[in-house]
Design an enzyme around this catalytic site. Structure first.
Site, PDB file in Angstrom:
ATOM      1  CD1 TRP A 200      -2.874   1.552   0.719  1.00 25.99           C
ATOM      2  CD2 TRP A 200      -1.673   1.804   2.775  1.00 25.99           C
ATOM      3  NE1 TRP A 200      -3.127   3.101   1.210  1.00 25.99           N
ATOM      4  CE2 TRP A 200      -2.530   3.055   2.217  1.00 25.99           C
ATOM      5  CE3 TRP A 200      -0.967   2.359   3.270  1.00 25.99           C
ATOM      6  CZ2 TRP A 200      -2.730   4.572   2.874  1.00 25.99           C
ATOM      7  CZ3 TRP A 200      -0.856   3.687   4.516  1.00 25.99           C
ATOM      8  CH2 TRP A 200      -2.059   4.447   4.296  1.00 25.99           C
ATOM      9  CG  ASP A 367     -13.321   9.106  -2.105  1.00 22.90           C
ATOM     10  OD1 ASP A 367     -13.139   8.461  -1.089  1.00 22.90           O
ATOM     11  OD2 ASP A 367     -13.056   9.526  -2.248  1.00 22.90           O
ATOM     12  CG  ASP A 368     -15.224   6.138   2.268  1.00 21.93           C
ATOM     13  OD1 ASP A 368     -16.690   5.628   3.103  1.00 21.93           O
ATOM     14  OD2 ASP A 368     -14.651   5.304   3.026  1.00 21.93           O
ATOM     15  NE  ARG A 444      -9.901   2.893   5.291  1.00 24.88           N
ATOM     16  CZ  ARG A 444     -11.373   3.264   4.118  1.00 24.88           C
ATOM     17  NH1 ARG A 444     -11.968   2.642   3.956  1.00 24.88           N
ATOM     18  NH2 ARG A 444     -10.797   4.276   4.817  1.00 24.88           N
ATOM     19  CE  LYS A 477     -10.982   5.977  -4.655  1.00 25.61           C
ATOM     20  NZ  LYS A 477     -10.574   7.522  -4.487  1.00 25.61           N
ATOM     21  CD1 TRP A 478     -15.407  -1.751  -7.106  1.00 27.86           C
ATOM     22  CD2 TRP A 478     -16.549  -1.938  -9.090  1.00 27.86           C
ATOM     23  NE1 TRP A 478     -15.859  -3.324  -6.929  1.00 27.86           N
ATOM     24  CE2 TRP A 478     -16.479  -3.064  -7.807  1.00 27.86           C
ATOM     25  CE3 TRP A 478     -17.596  -1.602  -9.963  1.00 27.86           C
ATOM     26  CZ2 TRP A 478     -17.468  -4.554  -8.456  1.00 27.86           C
ATOM     27  CZ3 TRP A 478     -18.092  -2.897 -10.160  1.00 27.86           C
ATOM     28  CH2 TRP A 478     -18.610  -3.275  -9.835  1.00 27.86           C
ATOM     29  CG  ASP A 479     -11.682   2.407  -2.638  1.00 33.20           C
ATOM     30  OD1 ASP A 479     -10.873   1.437  -3.161  1.00 33.20           O
ATOM     31  OD2 ASP A 479     -11.662   3.181  -1.482  1.00 33.20           O
ATOM     32  CG  MET A 480     -12.035  -4.575  -3.262  1.00 36.28           C
ATOM     33  SD  MET A 480     -10.755  -5.362  -2.657  1.00 36.28           S
ATOM     34  CE  MET A 480     -10.652  -7.194  -3.066  1.00 36.28           C
ATOM     35  CG  ASN A 481     -10.338   0.612   1.186  1.00 33.84           C
ATOM     36  OD1 ASN A 481      -9.296   0.990   0.375  1.00 33.84           O
ATOM     37  ND2 ASN A 481     -11.510   1.515   0.742  1.00 33.84           N
ATOM     38  CG  ASP A 549      -5.281   5.144  -0.386  1.00 32.08           C
ATOM     39  OD1 ASP A 549      -5.636   5.675  -1.941  1.00 32.08           O
ATOM     40  OD2 ASP A 549      -5.717   4.293   0.326  1.00 32.08           O
TER      41      ASP A 549
HETATM   42  C1  DGJ Z   1      -8.996   4.399  -0.526  1.00 32.18           C
HETATM   43  C2  DGJ Z   1      -8.924   4.842  -1.689  1.00 32.18           C
HETATM   44  O1  DGJ Z   1      -7.669   4.842  -1.567  1.00 32.18           O
HETATM   45  C3  DGJ Z   1      -8.626   6.277  -0.924  1.00 32.18           C
HETATM   46  O2  DGJ Z   1      -8.863   7.316  -2.535  1.00 32.18           O
HETATM   47  C4  DGJ Z   1     -10.107   6.314  -0.896  1.00 32.18           C
HETATM   48  O3  DGJ Z   1     -11.251   6.156  -1.447  1.00 32.18           O
HETATM   49  C5  DGJ Z   1     -10.715   5.616   0.417  1.00 32.18           C
HETATM   50  N1  DGJ Z   1     -10.247   4.109   0.052  1.00 32.18           N
HETATM   51  C6  DGJ Z   1     -12.012   6.058   0.971  1.00 32.18           C
HETATM   52  O4  DGJ Z   1     -12.338   5.103   2.353  1.00 32.18           O
END
Ligand code: DGJ
Length: 741
Positions: A200, A367-368, A444, A477-481, A549
């Protein structure tokens, strides 16, 4: 471009103007790999590439056979147990426990165009008849399996697209344990293995080592292609540079677990294979069932790494990204994440949008934090309903207000995830990937939904469409954390748990497919905590990716440089953020941040309402200039000139050249100054050698050939091109625009 089969020799020759690829059916019926490299003209004979060899301690396939051992040959698609002791490309187990495989040539077809691999992303022909495909059928009569190897040549690609498909033609169920997309047995070991490695906020760092005897590999078992190893590999000759020498590039059209493996064998060959990671993988293949691998793209260059990358970039533009987004001028966004994190309301967003608009920005990305009770990262994933406390006129109202301002509206989602306290998770506790008897690991505070189940994908699809049908959204923006742990599906029987990872990613593709079909006007950007899923599978649906990020300009030099090895600038979202930077706490000049971010899809991620008048004016000018050159910056030919990986990160240079060579934009960067530096010239690339170029804003005219031979004189604090107001040595950058006269 041609695919030729010489029946007498049993020799296949895939010919492209930039490369040849040859295979042969040996006298035993086994398929040998013969050659990949510079174009061969022929006539060719198998004896040019191999001869029988008798060696001690060697096994031979079948009684009476000597001289031809699968372990000594270079194989096209190797299996285990029948005289090849190296890593196999295919492995399966019969009900009896037998595992050996003996695949021999059965037949082949040469077809126009290429087959569609739906439901998986796969390379698209521009027109239906573009490209040529060879499909070779190998057969093991005892085991009753057919293995189809598919090779497509495209006009624009100096390379080959490959995949494999296995069909169970026996009367019993088989347990498939490995089916790689591609295998190539190269003639020698004089190669360097170049991988793109990280974590990351430090994705795709370029690292290399010579090919060793034994096995070396990169891969992911995280459920995503990962920030840790990108599913892309370069093999290059030790002397290959950006501008000269041989290199092979290998990329998977896949976003899940992968393995790219190299094996230096004891006969001086190098085996390279790529595909779904066989660790944790198995697939129940009932009689009549088939399993299709993702595609792998193999490109070849004789002209160094820049040519290799440009070939791949062209290929991604033409055959991966949806035609709707070809040459599309991506909007300059203002993303509220680093500006507000979870702490925003409609008023604040509108103020940001107004300020952004006045500077030339084109889209606000929310965003989020807009849904459920999401005021921190502990809650609400899975409940995709708007938080009316923050956004009293709803998403629809916000979107309308933004559109009235002349701004597009972008929205963040993370559809694959839940928090345990969400209504969605409470209603469906069995829809989470976890083992039934162990508390699952969190990351997270969130958990992964079981996208291998159609009903889960359907339920998320319904929530999202309820929202998107009513809200004018221009971008998602499709995120996956997080990555997958406790990998277990309550919907699969015990002996089929090995199917979960692949079924999961097919579920993700299914949702992408349905959303992109239903909302063809929405531009998708994929994201996985930054660049944790930057791959060709994602780019098939989402033409751009949140590169990292990490928005620190110094770190971005390395990240964008490494990323450019495989991926074009139009796929790399790059934002200017505030200082001190939120990831590194480094303070860099706005100019450096701009000069780095403009080599990508430029965006902003800072509170623009807090800028000074000077900063506002700088941003306004920068955006104006970016818009002038946007087409070239996104779709021109990208040349790397100086690598941050060779200069301890201290210097980087790259440039973009317009397709017709009428213009070039050079970026030069110095992170730390050195005292009393010698004069240095920076040779440029890709210019019209017969053209004359004037440096924008000056009356200095240079010959294109001279700029490539002698180069531009770069002096850090006073460069002879632009006087800088900021002669202090650290964090300098130069942006030079050259126009052909
Ligand atoms: C991770 C993304 O990479 C960030 O840009 C942001 O969208 C956060 N998640 C939001 O939780």
């Amino acid at each position: 471009m041609n695919i030729h089969y010489d029946i007498k020799e049993g020799l296949f020759h895939l010919q492209h103007e930039k490369m040849s690829y040859c295979m042969a059916v040996l006298r035993t019926g086994h398929l040998a790999h013969l050659y990949v490299g510079p174009p061969l003209k022929g006539p060719l004979q198998v004896s040019f590439f191999r001869v029988d060899q008798n060696k001690g301690l060697t096994a031979y396939p079948g009684p009476g056979e000597f001289g031809l051992s699968l372990g000594v040959e270079r194989m096209e698609y190797p299996s285990f147990g029948t005289s090849d002791f190296r890593e196999p490309a295919i492995a399966l187990e019969a009900k009896t426990g037998e595992t050996s495989l003996d695949l021999r040539y059965h037949s082949h077809e040469i077809l126009p165009g290429k087959p569609n691999l739906s439901p998986m992303p796969s390379t698209r022909p521009h027109q239906a008849d573009e490209g040529m495909t060879l499909e070779i059928k190998l057969f093991d009569a005892l085991r009753g399996v057919s293995c189809y190897l598919t090779y497509t040549l495209f006009k624009g690609l100096g390379g080959i697209v490959r995949s494999a498909r296995l069909t169970n033609e026996s009367r019993e169920t088989l347990n498939l344990k490995r089916l790689m997309s591609l295998n190539v047995d190269l003639m020698d070991q004089n190669w360097e293995w170049v991988q793109f490695t990280g974590d990351w906020i430090r994705e795709r760092a370029m690292t290399k080592h010579p090919i060793r005897v034994g096995v070396q590999s990169i891969g992911s078992r995280r459920g995503a292609s990962s920030a840790h190893q990108n599913p892309f590999l370069i093999l290059k000759r030790p002397h290959t540079t950006e501008d000269a020498g041989e290199a092979l590039g290998l990329s998977l059209v896949y976003s899940g677990n992968f393995l790219i493996l190299g094996e230096g064998d004891h006969n001086g060959h190098t085996r390279i294979m790529a595909g779904i990671h066989p660790g944790d993988f198995s697939w129940e293949l009932r009689p009549g069932d088939s399993f299709q691998t993702p595609e792998a793209v193999l490109v070849y260059s004789q002209e160094g790494l820049n040519a290799l990358s440009q070939n791949l970039h062209r290929f991604i533009h033409q055959h991966i990204i949806h035609p709707k987004w070809h040459n599309h001028q991506r909007p300059i966004c203002l993303n509220n994440w680093e500006a507000t994190y979870f702490d925003f309301d409609e008023e604040k967003l509108i103020r940001l949008a107004q300020a952004g608009k006045s500077l030339g920005m084109e889209m606000l990305v929310l965003d989020d934090g807009w849904f459920g009770q999401r005021n921190n990262d502990q809650t609400s994933l899975g409940d995709w309903t708007v938080n009316l406390k923050k956004l009293p006129s709803g998403l629809k109202g916000l979107s309308e207000k933004l559109h009235d301002l002349g701004m597009q509206f972008g929205l963040w989602i993370e559809p694959e995830m839940v928090n345990l306290t969400s209504k969605f998770a409470l209603d469906h506790p069995d829809w989470i990937i976890r083992e039934p008897r162990r508390e699952p690991c969190h990351a997270r505070n969130q958990y992964v939904l079981d996208f291998s189940r159609k009903e889960v994908v359907e339920a998320i699809y319904e929530q999202l469409t309820a929202l998107l049908d009513q809200t004018p959204v221009d971008y998602i923006k499709w995120d996956m954390n997080r990555n997958m742990t406790d990998v277990y599906s309550l919907a699969l029987p015990p002996h089929r748990q090995g199917e979960l990872h692949h079924r999961y990613i097919l579920g993700v593709y299914d949702l992408y497919e349905r959303l992109t079909q239903r909302y063809p006007h929405i531009l998708f950007e994929s994201c996985s905590a930054g660049g944790g899923r930057f791959d060709l599978g994602m780019l098939y649906y989402a033409p751009q990716t949140w590169t990292s990020d990490n928005t620190d300009a110094v770190e971005r030099l390395k990240i964008q440089y490494g990323t450019s090895m495989a991926y074009p600038l139009s796929t790399m979202a790059a934002h200017v953020s505030q200082v001190p930077n939120h990831q590194t706490h480094r303070v860099t000049p706005l100019k450096l941040r701009h000069d780095v971010a403009r080599f990508g899809v430029l965006g902003y991620e800072l509170d623009v309402t807090l800028l000074t008048e000077k900063e506002k004016e700088d941003i306004r000018q920068e955006i104006k200039s970016y818009k002038t050159y946007r087409q070239d910056l996104l779709y021109g030919d990208f040349y790397r000139l100086v690598s941050p990986f060779d200069t301890h990160g201290h210097q980087t240079a790259w440039m973009v050249v317009a397709k017709d060579q009428s213009r070039a934009i050079l970026g030069w960067y110095q992170v730390l100054a050195s005292p009393n530096p010698p004069l240095s010239h920076l040779p440029l690339s890709g210019l019209d050698p017969l053209g004359l170029y004037v440096i924008d804003g000056t009356d200095q005219v240079y010959g294109g050939a001279d700029l490539m031979a002698l180069g531009l004189l770069i002096q850090p604090s006073y460069n002879g091109i632009h006087k800088t107001n900021d002669p202090s040595g650290d964090y300098q950058s130069r942006l030079v625009v050259l126009n052909r006269l």
